[in-house]
Write an enzyme that holds these catalytic residues in place. Structure first.
Site, mmCIF file in Angstrom:
data_model
loop_
_atom_site.group_PDB
_atom_site.id
_atom_site.type_symbol
_atom_site.label_atom_id
_atom_site.label_comp_id
_atom_site.label_asym_id
_atom_site.label_seq_id
_atom_site.Cartn_x
_atom_site.Cartn_y
_atom_site.Cartn_z
ATOM 1 N N ARG A 199 -0.121 9.019 -6.948
ATOM 2 C CA ARG A 199 -1.436 9.102 -8.241
ATOM 3 C C ARG A 199 -2.476 10.298 -7.713
ATOM 4 O O ARG A 199 -2.773 10.707 -7.072
ATOM 5 C CB ARG A 199 -2.287 7.961 -8.131
ATOM 6 C CG ARG A 199 -1.859 6.925 -8.480
ATOM 7 C CD ARG A 199 -1.857 5.531 -7.816
ATOM 8 N NE ARG A 199 -2.680 4.959 -9.098
ATOM 9 C CZ ARG A 199 -2.686 3.948 -9.971
ATOM 10 N NH1 ARG A 199 -1.745 3.516 -9.147
ATOM 11 N NH2 ARG A 199 -3.280 4.028 -10.701
ATOM 12 N N GLY A 247 -10.828 9.647 -13.433
ATOM 13 C CA GLY A 247 -11.974 9.883 -15.033
ATOM 14 C C GLY A 247 -10.259 9.902 -16.285
ATOM 15 O O GLY A 247 -9.765 9.057 -15.829
ATOM 16 N N ARG A 275 2.095 3.994 -2.133
ATOM 17 C CA ARG A 275 1.606 5.215 -2.728
ATOM 18 C C ARG A 275 0.541 5.691 -2.180
ATOM 19 O O ARG A 275 -0.546 5.913 -1.164
ATOM 20 C CB ARG A 275 0.823 4.763 -3.904
ATOM 21 C CG ARG A 275 0.039 2.804 -4.056
ATOM 22 C CD ARG A 275 -0.159 2.392 -5.487
ATOM 23 N NE ARG A 275 0.896 1.041 -5.283
ATOM 24 C CZ ARG A 275 1.487 1.038 -6.587
ATOM 25 N NH1 ARG A 275 0.495 1.048 -7.452
ATOM 26 N NH2 ARG A 275 3.031 -0.078 -7.041
ATOM 27 N N ASP A 291 -13.808 -19.067 15.239
ATOM 28 C CA ASP A 291 -12.512 -19.988 14.976
ATOM 29 C C ASP A 291 -11.593 -18.694 14.495
ATOM 30 O O ASP A 291 -9.927 -19.537 14.853
ATOM 31 C CB ASP A 291 -12.525 -20.779 13.840
ATOM 32 C CG ASP A 291 -11.227 -22.058 13.504
ATOM 33 O OD1 ASP A 291 -11.107 -22.233 14.867
ATOM 34 O OD2 ASP A 291 -10.730 -22.342 12.158
#
Ligand code: SAM
Ligand code: SF4
Length: 543
Positions: free
Chosen positions: A35, A89, A279, A513
């Site tokens: 991307r 953007g 990605r 826990d």
């Protein structure tokens, strides 16, 4: 696949060459999807994406130029990237976007060129974008009510986006993906209307869980989880059908039988898909980000501009990919982590905000004359006083104070506890890699639940309606400790310090826990009231 592939690509296609080692991480994930953010600028100002007063833009000279974008894209494609998504953007305001797409189209091996856009310029640009080679479009749209749309994006333009969506359908894109970030109290009531859109149109409406980024005032309560959305939609459409998706698909997809389109859910918060993440991201200023929720970045721009060879660039990319964690830190850690605002990442500190500041001193009510529990005195007619225990009766048996005559006031309390975990458990908790799961997420819920149960646990505590309860965490690296803070608020006749103390205690026990399989050398310590306001006397602990 065509015969004009470069030899390397042909070999990869025929599975003779392994996938690029540079793009494969230590967990075997192959990063074939890149991307790229083309700009930090945007013509909208979405509330969930950027702070109201905007972001500081990087000077133009430090942003990737057209040729730098293409050099990097070429390198990644050569190594095996098959899909590039252009984002921002707003990518469609970058003047050279058509040139970039046209050049990307020439890259052998690149199968998909996608864009994520707010749709404002889409109808106008789409014919040229299609000619240039764009083959996949995601359009963001968070409301079908024009006024609400404008409220969310802080600008006008609803009809342009709708026009863009229709144009994309008309030009044969199928499916056209519509991204809708779902926020409680804002657009959650429109889920069914969005589903209805898929009846006649070949859309894939993708409901995105609201994610925390710098400046977007993320709050756990504002996030509507996948399960909640699904339950709601299923009430109307019980036959909603789950569809099969590819291994690396992020969306869980469904279809109402007979509808043209489908709906998907991006569950980054409630059910991350780190295990199949393929990605990588490059920001507009040229930083490689291997995880959307990680803050580690490496500047490929600087390496490029230093005149490094492709081999050197690949070494740096490979090292960054090699450092990629197995999974992100979990939603509560993310919400408290430093990261860029979404607009500067371009993908799909910020505190987990409690709109209240618990340390604010509130006005004290004149009618609020007694404080149950401690140091209340009986005054005799002769003026002498004797200490009276408020939680016992005349026979010394436990008794609850009758607060019925008191006027309700607004009361707050904040408490804190520290869990010393030791290095191994701390690291696993911090990286959200505990075998039992996301410890902080579970601890947060348990703390909030516990605060509501306080009167059932502490015999002489009054049950009170909590207006608000929050549990947050700070990770103290030097001490290998998780510091739990709980704040409670009520409009009532008694204070909420027991609620806040119960919340931190139970949240701390829950962390124990979740970690005890790793170590028993865990110490819960320093459980204390930090402040309380609104009762007879305010209290603020001095550090
Ligand atoms: N401007 C383009 C757009 O709006 O589609 C591309 C950039 S935008 C940052 C990419 C996607 O990220 C959009 O679909 C947007 O809805 C989503 N997004 C932004 N902030 C988000 C958040 N806080 N939580 C979930 N999704 C978010
Ligand atoms: Fe702009 Fe997209 Fe962010 Fe909205 S989500 S402000 S349109 S970059």
């Amino acid at each position: 696949m065509s015969c004009c592939l470069y030899p390397q690509e042909r070999l990869r296609e025929e599975s003779i060459l392994p996938f690029s080692a540079f793009l494969t991480d230590n967990f075997g994930r192959r990063h074939s999807y890149l991307r790229m953010s083309l700009t930090e600028k945007c013509n909208l100002r979405c509330q969930y994406c950027m702070p109201e007063d905007g972001v500081k833009l990087t000077p133009r000279s430090q942003l990737l130029s057209t040729s730098e974008v293409l050099t990097l894209a070429r390198l990644f494609v050569q190594e095996g990237v098959e899909k590039i998504r252009l984002t921002g953007g707003e990518p469609l305001i970058r003047p050279d976007v058509l040139d970039i797409i046209a050049e990307l189209r020439k890259l052998e091996g690149l199968k998909t060129i996608a864009v994520t856009t707010n749709g404002m310029n889409l109808a106008r640009l789409l014919p040229k974008l299609k000619d240039a080679g764009l083959n996949l479009i995601n359009i963001s749209l968070d409301s079908l009510v024009p006024a609400k749309f404008e409220f969310i994006v802080r600008r006008k333009g609803f009809h342009k986006v709708i026009e863009g969506i229709d144009k994309a359908i008309e030009m044969g894109y199928n499916p056209v993906k519509v991204n809708c970030v779902v926020m409680r109290g804002l657009n959650e009531d429109e889920l069914l209307d969005f589903v209805a859109l898929t009846e006649k149109k070949p859309l894939e409406v993708r409901f995105i869980e609201y994610m925390p980024f710098d400046g977007n005032k993320w709050n756990f309560k504002k996030m509507v989880s996948y399960q909640e959305m699904l339950d709601h939609i299923r009430q109307q459409w019980p036959n909603l059908e789950k569809l099969q998706t590819g291994q690396t698909e992020t969306a869980k997809t469904f279809k109402v039988p007979g509808f043209k389109g489908q709906v998907g859910f991006i569950t980054s918060m409630s059910d991350h898909f780190c295990g199949s993440c393929n990605r990588l991201r490059i920001t507009a200023d040229g930083n490689l980000k291997v995880c959307l929720f990680g803050n580690s970045e490496v500047s490929l721009r600087d390496v490029l501009r230093s005149g490094a060879s492709n081999e050197e660039l690949l070494q740096i990319i490979g090292a960054a990919v090699g450092r990629k964690k197995k999974q992100h830190a979990g939603m509560f850690s993310i919400s408290q982590m430093k990261n860029r605002p979404m607009i500067l990442i371009g993908g799909l500190s910020h505190n987990q905000s409690s709109s209240e500041d618990p340390s604010v001193t509130l006005g004290q009510s004149a009618s609020d004359q007694t404080l149950p529990g401690i140091d209340v005195y009986n005054t005799h007619l002769d003026g002498t006083t004797e200490e009276k225990l408020t939680h016992t009766d005349a026979q010394g048996r436990a008794a609850m104070v009758d607060v019925g005559g008191k006027v309700p006031t607004r009361r707050t309390a904040t408490a804190r506890a520290t869990v010393l975990l030791g290095p191994t458990a701390f690291q696993l908790l911090r990286d959200n890699q505990l075998a039992k799961g996301d410890a902080l997420a579970v601890a947060q819920l348990s703390g909030i639940m516990a605060s509501k149960q306080t009167s059932a646990l502490i015999p002489l505590c009054h049950p009170l309606p909590l207006d608000q309860a929050s549990v947050t965490f700070d990770l103290d690296e030097p001490q290998n400790a998780a510091v739990v803070t709980a704040s409670c608020r009520t409009t009532g006749r008694t204070g909420v310090e027991m609620e806040a103390l119960t919340a931190v205690s139970v949240a701390a026990l829950t962390i124990y826990d979740m970690c005890k399989a790793v170590s028993h050398d865990i110490i819960i310590t320093d459980v204390k009231l930090v402040s309380k306001t609104g009762g007879k006397r305010d209290f603020h602990r001095h550090p």
